[in-house]
Write a protein that holds these residues in place. Sequence first.
Motif, PDB file in Angstrom:
ATOM      1  N   ASP A   1       1.071  -0.844  -0.161  1.00 23.61           N
ATOM      2  CA  ASP A   1       0.119  -0.072  -0.361  1.00 23.61           C
ATOM      3  C   ASP A   1       0.403   1.608   0.256  1.00 23.61           C
ATOM      4  OD1 ASP A   1      -1.818   2.429   0.663  1.00 23.61           O
ATOM      5  OD2 ASP A   1      -2.864   1.153   2.213  1.00 23.61           O
ATOM      6  N   VAL A   2       0.715   2.278  -0.929  1.00 25.91           N
ATOM      7  CA  VAL A   2       1.433   2.847  -1.393  1.00 25.91           C
ATOM      8  C   VAL A   2       0.790   4.442  -1.309  1.00 25.91           C
ATOM      9  CG1 VAL A   2       3.750   2.569  -2.434  1.00 25.91           C
ATOM     10  CG2 VAL A   2       1.433   3.518  -3.835  1.00 25.91           C
ATOM     11  N   THR A   3      -0.008   4.222  -0.292  1.00 25.84           N
ATOM     12  CA  THR A   3      -1.045   6.079  -0.434  1.00 25.84           C
ATOM     13  C   THR A   3      -0.997   6.446   0.100  1.00 25.84           C
ATOM     14  OG1 THR A   3      -3.005   4.402   1.099  1.00 25.84           O
ATOM     15  CG2 THR A   3      -3.704   4.655  -1.241  1.00 25.84           C
ATOM     16  N   LYS A   4       0.122   6.303   1.743  1.00 32.41           N
ATOM     17  CA  LYS A   4       0.398   7.256   2.716  1.00 32.41           C
ATOM     18  C   LYS A   4       2.320   8.063   2.235  1.00 32.41           C
ATOM     19  CE  LYS A   4      -1.506   4.352   6.329  1.00 32.41           C
ATOM     20  NZ  LYS A   4      -1.580   3.821   7.063  1.00 32.41           N
ATOM     21  N   ILE A   5       2.165   7.507   1.078  1.00 29.87           N
ATOM     22  CA  ILE A   5       3.580   7.890   1.025  1.00 29.87           C
ATOM     23  C   ILE A   5       3.695   9.887   0.186  1.00 29.87           C
ATOM     24  CG2 ILE A   5       5.485   7.957  -0.891  1.00 29.87           C
ATOM     25  CD1 ILE A   5       4.976   4.974  -0.683  1.00 29.87           C
ATOM     26  N   PRO A   6       3.631  10.154   1.293  1.00 24.45           N
ATOM     27  CA  PRO A   6       3.340  11.226   0.611  1.00 24.45           C
ATOM     28  C   PRO A   6       4.008  12.293  -1.264  1.00 24.45           C
ATOM     29  CG  PRO A   6       4.392  12.147   2.546  1.00 24.45           C
ATOM     30  CD  PRO A   6       4.642  10.787   1.748  1.00 24.45           C
ATOM     31  N   GLU A   7       5.004  11.790  -1.367  1.00 24.66           N
ATOM     32  CA  GLU A   7       5.631  11.973  -2.947  1.00 24.66           C
ATOM     33  C   GLU A   7       4.670  11.756  -4.157  1.00 24.66           C
ATOM     34  OE1 GLU A   7       8.901  11.840  -0.417  1.00 24.66           O
ATOM     35  OE2 GLU A   7       7.563  10.855  -0.406  1.00 24.66           O
ATOM     36  N   LEU A   8       3.717  10.797  -3.775  1.00 23.63           N
ATOM     37  CA  LEU A   8       2.732   9.894  -4.660  1.00 23.63           C
ATOM     38  C   LEU A   8       1.213  10.544  -4.772  1.00 23.63           C
ATOM     39  CD1 LEU A   8       3.873   5.972  -4.547  1.00 23.63           C
ATOM     40  CD2 LEU A   8       4.606   8.273  -5.511  1.00 23.63           C
ATOM     41  N   GLY A   9       0.578  11.650  -4.410  1.00 26.69           N
ATOM     42  CA  GLY A   9       0.111  12.487  -3.761  1.00 26.69           C
ATOM     43  C   GLY A   9      -0.172  13.279  -4.699  1.00 26.69           C
ATOM     44  N   GLY A  10      -1.376  14.256  -4.355  1.00 22.06           N
ATOM     45  CA  GLY A  10      -1.119  15.195  -5.650  1.00 22.06           C
ATOM     46  C   GLY A  10      -0.717  15.551  -6.335  1.00 22.06           C
ATOM     47  N   ILE A  11      -2.257  16.362  -7.223  1.00 29.53           N
ATOM     48  CA  ILE A  11      -1.944  16.699  -8.789  1.00 29.53           C
ATOM     49  C   ILE A  11      -1.340  18.392  -8.962  1.00 29.53           C
ATOM     50  CG2 ILE A  11      -3.125  17.599 -10.466  1.00 29.53           C
ATOM     51  CD1 ILE A  11      -5.493  16.286  -9.056  1.00 29.53           C
ATOM     52  N   ARG A  12      -0.657  18.288  -9.807  1.00 23.38           N
ATOM     53  CA  ARG A  12       0.667  19.553 -10.512  1.00 23.38           C
ATOM     54  C   ARG A  12       0.605  19.766 -11.359  1.00 23.38           C
ATOM     55  NH1 ARG A  12       2.635  15.466  -6.657  1.00 23.38           N
ATOM     56  NH2 ARG A  12       3.552  16.163  -5.029  1.00 23.38           N
ATOM     57  N   LEU A  13       0.651  21.499 -11.715  1.00 21.62           N
ATOM     58  CA  LEU A  13       0.381  22.213 -12.941  1.00 21.62           C
ATOM     59  C   LEU A  13       1.656  22.183 -13.538  1.00 21.62           C
ATOM     60  CD1 LEU A  13      -2.799  23.450 -12.198  1.00 21.62           C
ATOM     61  CD2 LEU A  13      -2.545  21.743 -14.134  1.00 21.62           C
ATOM     62  N   SER A  14       2.238  22.415 -14.553  1.00 20.04           N
ATOM     63  CA  SER A  14       3.645  23.383 -14.345  1.00 20.04           C
ATOM     64  C   SER A  14       4.137  23.399 -15.655  1.00 20.04           C
ATOM     65  CB  SER A  14       4.835  22.416 -14.046  1.00 20.04           C
ATOM     66  OG  SER A  14       6.515  22.518 -14.605  1.00 20.04           O
ATOM     67  N   GLY A  15       3.129  24.264 -16.102  1.00 21.08           N
ATOM     68  CA  GLY A  15       2.959  25.558 -17.251  1.00 21.08           C
ATOM     69  C   GLY A  15       1.549  24.456 -18.036  1.00 21.08           C
ATOM     70  N   ALA A  16       1.847  24.000 -19.126  1.00 21.59           N
ATOM     71  CA  ALA A  16       1.181  22.828 -19.971  1.00 21.59           C
ATOM     72  C   ALA A  16       1.080  21.347 -18.926  1.00 21.59           C
ATOM     73  CB  ALA A  16       1.571  22.862 -22.023  1.00 21.59           C
ATOM     74  N   ASP A  17       2.362  21.350 -19.052  1.00 19.48           N
ATOM     75  CA  ASP A  17       1.738  19.596 -18.120  1.00 19.48           C
ATOM     76  C   ASP A  17       1.137  19.758 -16.441  1.00 19.48           C
ATOM     77  OD1 ASP A  17       3.765  18.817 -19.587  1.00 19.48           O
ATOM     78  OD2 ASP A  17       5.508  19.580 -18.896  1.00 19.48           O
ATOM     79  N   ILE A  18       0.899  18.324 -16.824  1.00 12.65           N
ATOM     80  CA  ILE A  18      -0.075  18.143 -15.512  1.00 12.65           C
ATOM     81  C   ILE A  18       0.758  17.093 -15.101  1.00 12.65           C
ATOM     82  CG2 ILE A  18      -2.770  17.569 -14.800  1.00 12.65           C
ATOM     83  CD1 ILE A  18      -4.027  19.264 -17.171  1.00 12.65           C
ATOM     84  N   SER A  19       0.453  16.653 -13.542  1.00  9.82           N
ATOM     85  CA  SER A  19       1.717  15.630 -13.290  1.00  9.82           C
ATOM     86  C   SER A  19       0.018  15.230 -12.205  1.00  9.82           C
ATOM     87  CB  SER A  19       2.309  15.897 -12.430  1.00  9.82           C
ATOM     88  OG  SER A  19       3.387  16.454 -13.245  1.00  9.82           O
TER      89      SER A  19
END
Length: 72
Positions: free
Chosen positions: A42-60
Amino acid sequence: MYISVNDVSELRPLKHGCCIAGGTDLIPLLKAGVKKPATLIDVTKIPELGGIRLSGADISIGAAVTLAEIAG
């Protein structure tokens, strides 16, 4: 076996297993017998794997982001 990790560094010693965040893709494969991992990680508690990030025209979109977060 089921293992929950809190940090990316905890994944390194785990050589075998299947990572699970929400299970949207994996659970049907487990039920159908297509995947038979000895260990679910279960990797749901790893902070780096959460979130939606916008960088210019890119979405992570992190691996632990839920469909509700994406729709939200």
